[in-house]
Design an enzyme around this catalytic site. Sequence first.
Site, short mmCIF file in Angstrom:
data_model
loop_
_atom_site.label_atom_id
_atom_site.label_comp_id
_atom_site.label_asym_id
_atom_site.label_seq_id
_atom_site.Cartn_x
_atom_site.Cartn_y
_atom_site.Cartn_z
CG HIS A 152 -48.73 -57.79 37.42
ND1 HIS A 152 -49.20 -58.59 38.39
CD2 HIS A 152 -49.76 -56.95 36.80
CE1 HIS A 152 -50.57 -58.32 38.56
NE2 HIS A 152 -50.76 -57.46 37.56
CG ASP A 288 -47.76 -59.52 41.65
OD1 ASP A 288 -47.10 -58.51 41.19
OD2 ASP A 288 -48.26 -60.19 40.65
CB SER A 707 -53.52 -56.36 38.58
OG SER A 707 -53.66 -57.16 37.75
#
Length: 772
Positions: A152, A288, A707
């Site tokens: 992402h 991810d 992240s």
Amino acid sequence: PRLGRPPGSPPVGGGVRRPPHGPPPRRGARPEKLKYKSLGHVLSAVVCDFARKLQGMYFWRMALWKRYLLRLNALIILGLWAARGHADEGMWLPHLLKSGPEAEMRRLGMKISAEDIYHANRACLKDAVFLFGGGCTSEIVSRQGLLLTNHHCGFSHLQALSSPEKDYLKYGFVARSAAEELPCKGLSVARVVRLEDVTQEALAGVGVGDSWEQRERKVAENAERLKRNAEQGTHYTAEVLPLFYGNQYLLVVKETFSDVRLVMAPPQCIGEFGGDSDNWMWPRHNGDFMIFRVYAGPDNKPAPYSASNKPYVPLKHLEVSLAGVKEGDFAFVFGFPGFTQQYLPAAAIENIQKSEDAARVAMRTAGLNVLHAAMKRSDTVRIQYAAKEARISNAWKKWQGEIKGLERLQAVAAKQALEMRFRTVVSTQPEFGAALDSLNALYGRLRTPSLARALLVEFLWYGPELPRYAWNFKALVGKDGVHPKEETQKNIEKLNTTIDGFYKNFNPEVEQGLFESVAPVFWRWWPTTFKKLKNPETLVKAYRQSIFMRPDFLKKLLNEFDESKARLIQDDPAFQIAKEMFTLLQEEVNPVYESLTDRVESYMHTYVKGLMTWLPDARRYWPDANGTLRVAYGRVAGYAPRDAVKYDFQTTHTGILEKYIPNDSEFDLLPEVKQLLDARDFGSYALPDGRLPVAFTTNCQTTGGNSGSPVLDAQGRFIGINFDRAWESTMSDIIYHPDLCRNIVCDARYIVWVIEKWAKAPYLTKEMTLIR
């Protein structure tokens, strides 16, 4: 530190299908009795149970009793947090680990030293951890500059490289050689060269009697001098950042690389498996991650993109452990957390919980409903709006969880209890109590401008796109007509360069739908806006006729520009909306908001100083996240989010197959991925029972910006990549709870398996240092 709420955060996927009241238990949940870890925890539970039993009784309905019991419970919660010492809470500056939590980290199982994590004069783990773009973290995992981050985090760059003919979003991408690696325009990554406490230098010349404005001017002058000195004679960049609301200052020196190329991206059914429904959720089953490579000039220093550049040779790269994890193992997260608000007073939390978050959720819900319907109908629209949808939906779901978490932890009452204790201990120091009184008064006055600002930001940056784009054309509309010819021509040339880029990801029907759905929500929350634009229904119809709906017409207008065309822009409905809303934001809302928040900053400076001085036992004090490099540590752990529900710490491929729904936009699998999982060819990456590990959770404190952060074991080896928090954790930017807060990690074994089996790219893993 920034006050209020930032316009947005790094995308983490999205979420629309879950109801606002919270998610039901996921597959694999099993009942277990709640475990109480201390006397305070037991007392808190007893009070809650007693309160529930009183609900049917008359005196429970009385406000006095209700207030008394809530306050009593809040005091017990406060005592519980103080007693346990916040063992797993904190985002620590790495250069202060040795004098700070290193001993506790070792007690929890860490085998390396603080100097192995950060050292100013030799290679260490911090040299392998890079800021990715403007708001994520990444890590170097090979001697050839191979860089890992979240899917992402790299999503917008993958989307920019995709098209209906080359649908990298859906099918993934693999470069089979260096020549096939794709340059990512506008992407840069940076490593921290050094961190330095410069509090004394930043405050040089500040007098005891100086006003806050005088103090800030002097600090700004000192900071600029420190920045120039740090950069002089180098290719580095530097900045001076405040910590603890200006009670400390930190010099950060960075080295930035702008030649970054895409190496591998898994397909959507791996990188985004579970889509919006699973975002912010546990159990989780998506891979991810995405792989890039950093390039440098012949001297191994940063250089603009060139075909002759060579892979960057890092000072340090992370070793990848394939040994796996078990519950209770020590782990730490190393990255660039962006924004927390741990020291907010009760009045500020109440504004966020009951006003701003609710308004933002309502605005984004309206827009997401339009986007999801349109993206399901067309692959072209799906690719065009994929990055925007992810950006919008991420915070949308986070704010819903934040509201529930703050309510569940009685955050306002707990802060009020802390403030009561604070007033008692600082009774002989009136300036501290006065600062808290001023903060409460200011946050009362901030409620309306904060809400207005939040709504305007939501509409202009996360709603329909034409008003914000149209506002760029204000340079062609002078106050009394057209600008001078020479200036106008420069503006036309500049605007011409923006048209193709903007309309590449634009669909008129989607735009009209966004306006028709979001504008009424805005009007309900803020009905006085658009008062100059008369009838909203007429405005909606006029919006369809905007010249900004037609890029070809817009190009022609610029090429044939004259005074009549300026009038055409000035009278356009999208431009008129932009004019009113930006004028409202810039001339009415922002001046009030900024004036009040500037004053808040000065009182927070005093209040936080008072907390650290007079309540050292209330918590362990660490500076709010502000995009600087931090370490958060804890253990691999599952959790029990609700009564009779317990989640394991680890998920496996079995969960992917259980969730699999053919032809579903979120839970489908490409045939080759389904075949790989069915074949169970997991080799040495499998658990003893033959299942392939996919993800796990730890209790390390994380936030947006973490992240892509590497999650490291007791030896400092890479065991996974951080990519999310559990839904019950989303209030942790404001208040942390060890039993509820969990960060979600993609297991290193799953990453390597996808590289070798799906991508068929063992040459990439050969670059890595794999520890089996």
